[in-house]
Design an enzyme around this catalytic site. Structure first.
Site, PDB file in Angstrom:
ATOM      1  N   PRO A   1      31.816  79.509  94.009  1.00 19.61           N
ATOM      2  CG  PRO A   1      30.269  80.025  95.631  1.00 19.61           C
ATOM      3  CD  PRO A   1      30.141  79.386  94.547  1.00 19.61           C
ATOM      4  CG  PHE A   2      38.067  77.764  94.744  1.00 19.18           C
ATOM      5  CD1 PHE A   2      37.718  76.540  93.413  1.00 19.18           C
ATOM      6  CD2 PHE A   2      38.966  77.082  95.153  1.00 19.18           C
ATOM      7  CE1 PHE A   2      38.562  76.032  92.959  1.00 19.18           C
ATOM      8  CE2 PHE A   2      39.924  75.737  94.588  1.00 19.18           C
ATOM      9  CZ  PHE A   2      39.804  75.422  93.891  1.00 19.18           C
ATOM     10  N   GLY A   3      36.508  77.263  97.715  1.00 15.64           N
ATOM     11  CA  GLY A   3      37.812  77.273  99.074  1.00 15.64           C
ATOM     12  C   GLY A   3      38.765  76.119  99.270  1.00 15.64           C
TER      13      GLY A   3
ATOM     14  CB  THR B   1      38.698  69.059  99.174  1.00 15.47           C
ATOM     15  OG1 THR B   1      37.578  69.571 100.097  1.00 15.47           O
ATOM     16  CG2 THR B   1      40.356  69.280  99.160  1.00 15.47           C
ATOM     17  CB  SER B   2      34.029  69.044  95.553  1.00 15.69           C
ATOM     18  OG  SER B   2      33.272  69.150  94.654  1.00 15.69           O
TER      19      SER B   2
ATOM     20  NE  ARG C   1      41.346  59.635  94.609  1.00 17.97           N
ATOM     21  CZ  ARG C   1      40.739  60.492  94.272  1.00 17.97           C
ATOM     22  NH1 ARG C   1      40.402  61.777  95.019  1.00 17.97           N
ATOM     23  NH2 ARG C   1      39.911  60.599  94.002  1.00 17.97           N
TER      24      ARG C   1
ATOM     25  CE1 TYR D   1      34.349  58.800 101.873  1.00 22.83           C
ATOM     26  CE2 TYR D   1      35.475  56.596 101.990  1.00 22.83           C
ATOM     27  CZ  TYR D   1      35.713  58.446 101.611  1.00 22.83           C
ATOM     28  OH  TYR D   1      36.322  58.816 100.839  1.00 22.83           O
TER      29      TYR D   1
END
Lengths: 545, 545
Positions: free
Chosen positions: A140-142, A145-146, A407, A464
């Site tokens: 599954p591709f949204g 941004t993983s 980045r 983080y």
């Protein structure tokens, strides 16, 4: 001092950052930042340019004709894409290693054999059915941004794998104003969600750094947490219902805000990272758009005192909707890179006020938070925190989505740049911070390690980390892999923290999951997957140990 | 007007009600209540007396000698009880049908073949290991307060079944003041929990009606919700970590307040009702004991207006820590049965103030709730709610655990008395209330159906029904079973609500679970169970469809 915005400005805040490829490409580092970074991490090698798409080795599609025809029967020929550019566009996410692979023509990047674009939940189900019939893997591709390899197109034991792109599932299905529930299709991106909800005077309040690109289905798949989680909760707290397409058929959950009808299976579906089903619709709790918002910042002397204050705010119910504490180095970098602040004067002022090691605390208050804020500010003053006014808060607000955009520029400069995150109970936060920092500093040469808390709870908080170092050109991937391994072991070996607070598991964290959930947990996940997806077509190689 | 209590009084509030068998036995209905009830539900048959234990048919224990010796090796001979009274004491919970069975010598009540009392988590694990080896069923037994058949000693396909009584696991294991986490053994009862935590200035804040008897393990097993859930959350919201004994070994979960390391398996364990493991320890979030509390009540005109107000309070973040709205009939019964209120004068006063159909709203505020309360009260006044002051709130507080204690007295009078509960999204609350009420009124002759909301959320609320009717002596069990079935179908058939908000599934709700979680959900639960408990020894016949 502090800045108060009107309703439409708030909506605008969340919307104006709507992502465009041009916007993302346009970010460059200012010369001041380049100089400062060079002083901190030393000389960097000349970075490799981004390889042109045509240079990257892509295998021919292995999707068979019968499968292609069956998929086209469902979504139309024009929505089964097998050309090189479309496939390459869904070849993984946005981790540093993903970005490195895109710069290396010989990296052997995993590319899906086709991109399939269904139009609605019914078509998603039928695509999954076709793939189950032909034993084709489904990623599954949204938003793509993983940063943990969650959308890498692994084939597993399948002869082919497709990227099931949910881009066309972009509808606001319904708004229940009485129950304050909106049903959203899984491919909706957050700016669209906020725009559509704002028309009803409502907001979702989910604002991760990936806000501009990430999708509702992706948030549900990964247990996402946004920058406003202190006020609006994590994404899983917002989910009231889910609809998934699975090889066993459609699965719907969620008839009540809370239930004792057995375990909460919504919380099994949420975080399943595409391995138990493809989210097609998610019902979420929405709230009235706040009438005002107020951002401000404080300087606190030292990280330990800072974490103690944030803990007290969390345990006394006084957290701001956005609550973000930077450590000394992250504060230092914010001061150094800010175009607005008169840094030297500010440092001198803070030192005169007894703050030798400033840690920046950004607070964002939504709606009528007057009483809560007053009490929080009293507590902050009592421990010597200095109110820096609204400007640093607004600076953060303006730059809140900038990190990922910078980045490519950093990679161009020859910088190794990545983030990692964890969470722990408060009594472990100090040791966890030390151990992860030490692990990163030991594994890398002269790195810059920045850290913040952006999600605080009564019992603990997230940590983080942002890491920058001169790239090792002999082995750029191995350089980061070793550092990541050292940090991951520091997090998990003694059960000090979780391997991920909101980035999820994907491929990168899979080796550490069993340590966290136990052999029994791993076997339960595997059993659930077998029950729903007996052939293992869903997101092969991800999450499930 | 309103009553403010000091800290030790609050602790006392929660503690003084500590349950004793004498206390429970001593409750009788006052003559006024008996007369009033007779007027409402008509004449009742002479109730059957409680059968003496000796009259109740109990099969001889089927526990084999080898199993008994192996269990005694673990816990000591004195902690493997096979005598009739001990076994009968763990033969089911406290539902109306359970109570009926205890009055009927020929009811064929399911009785465990032995009661085993391990001393600590290690012994629990070894008991489970022995039972897995000898294929003996295990019913985890805490307070025995299940009202859905959750602790009924079903043998399933096993030759014997034991009640694994957690009574000796009564230790406060640790208190982490920094993280605000306490680790509690599963057999601790809530009064002990509150007493031990009060020594640290802390509270759990979980106060279900079963407070006096129920245990930490039971709360975790059933996703319990307490009367203070609006302030302290449901039990699953308090759980940070769990330790379970399973046939596959010990299972521990929970290293951080929140995580994206896959699905939240804590939320799979919590609510598993003893079918996936036996809770031995639960880590819970605790809070500072509030410095003050304030109870008060308001009268609102009509149920619909009342639910709207509670919804607005929930959606505006203004709920009191205890928020409880009674419908017209429940309010009427409270007024009729109160020893304190001058009912006729009160009704006249309310009518003069425009409240023809009073619904009682009880609010309890803990700690510094001044600003929140002020805003809530403004909202209440704006819709014509009348502040009744502190007395009705205190009356509710005094009687908060009384319900279950009165049931034997009601059964003695020949009354069929039971409760049932559900939850739904706000836009379904109206129709759900109507349909369940109608179903109960159609299924029973001249019943009294009372309802309240005691758990409100941003997106919905619970509905808790109390039903009283003259018992049908020809078929007392069937009378209630038919009413319960009608109500359960009203709840589930169109997905209007959940089959249980906090009573859990047990045996009684099992037929309705698949409707709620889908065939896929049912198969996932079954798969998880097979993975952890391949022989199916844990709580046979419960929960898993």
């Amino acid at each position: 001092m502090c800045h108060t915005l009107a309703v439409n400005e708030i909506a605008d805040h969340r919307l104006r950052a709507a992502w465009t490829p041009e916007g993302a490409a346009a970010v460059h580092l200012v010369p001041k930042a380049v100089r400062w970074l060079g002083q901190r991490i030393g000389p960097c090698p000349q970075g490799a340019p981004i390889a042109p798409d045509s240079a990257i080795g892509v295998e021919p599609s292995r999707l068979g004709d019968a499968e292609a025809v069956a998929l086209a029967d469902v979504v139309g020929t024009e929505n089964v894409l097998v050309d090189r550019a479309e496939r390459l566009g869904r070849a993984g996410g946005l981790s540093y290693l993903d970005l490195l692979r895109r710069r290396d023509p010989a990296s052997g990047i995993a590319v899906p054999d086709a991109v399939v674009l269904p139009a609605d939940p019914e078509q998603v189900q039928r695509v999954v059915d076709v793939c189950a019939e032909y034993d084709v893997g489904v990623v599954p591709f949204g938003g793509g941004t993983s940063v943990v390899g969650g959308v890498t197109a692994l084939r597993g034991d399948k002869k082919a794998v497709i990227a099931l792109d949910l881009d066309r599932l972009d509808q606001l299905v319904s708004v229940d104003r009485v129950s304050r529930i909106a049903v959203l299709q899984a491919g909706m991106r957050t700016p669209d969600v906020e725009q559509r909800l704002a028309e009803h005077g409502l907001t979702l309040g989910h604002v991760p750094q990936s806000f501009e690109r990430a999708t509702i289905g992706g948030f549900a798949a990964t247990r996402s947490a946004g920058q406003e989680s202190s006020g609006y909760g994590r994404f899983e707290d917002m989910v009231t219902g889910v609809r998934l397409a699975t090889p066993s058929g459609e699965w719907r959950l969620g008839v009540a805000p809370a239930s004792a009808a057995g375990p909460d299976l919504r919380q099994l579906a949420v975080g399943s990272e595409g391995t138990l089903g493809v989210f097609t619709e998610v019902a979420v709790r929405v709230r009235e758009l706040p009438e005002k918002e107020r951002f401000e910042a404080f300087a606190i002397d030292g990280w330990e005192r800072g974490t103690t204050i944030v803990r007290h705010l969390a345990q006394r119910g006084l957290l701001a909707d956005v609550t973000r504490l930077s450590d000394v180095d992250e504060t230092d970098s914010a001061l150094a890179l800010s175009a607005n602040w008169k840094t030297t004067a500010l440092r001198r002022y803070l030192r005169a006020r007894g703050i030798a090691e400033p840690c920046l605390l950004v607070l964002g208050w939504y709606g009528n938070a007057k009483a809560r804020r007053a009490e929080a500010v009293r507590g902050l003053r009592a421990v010597g925190a200095i109110n820096l006014g609204g400007a640093p808060g607004r600076t953060w607000l303006r730059g809140r989505f900038a990190g990922p955009r910078q980045r490519d520029a950093l990679l161009d400069m020859g910088v190794c740049v990545e983030t990692l995150e964890t969470a722990a109970y408060w009594s472990n936060i100090g040791p966890l911070y030390e151990r992860v920092s030490d692990a990163l500093r030991s594994a890398l040469h002269r790195p810059l390690v920045l850290c913040h808390i952006s999600h605080a709870y009564e019992t603990g908080a997230s940590l983080y980390f942002t890491v920058l170092a001169a790239r090792d050109e002999r082995d750029p991937a191995g350089q980061w892999e070793r550092a990541k391994q050292a940090a991951s072991e520091a997090i998990t070996v003694e059960g000090l923290g979780t391997i991920s607070h909101h980035h999820a598991v994907g491929i990168d964290h899979k080796p550490y999951l069993t340590e966290e959930i136990g052999e029994i947990g791993a076997s339960v996940l595997a059993a659930a997957k077998r029950a729903v997806d007996p052939k293992g077509i869903l997101n092969p190689g991800k999450l499930v140990p």
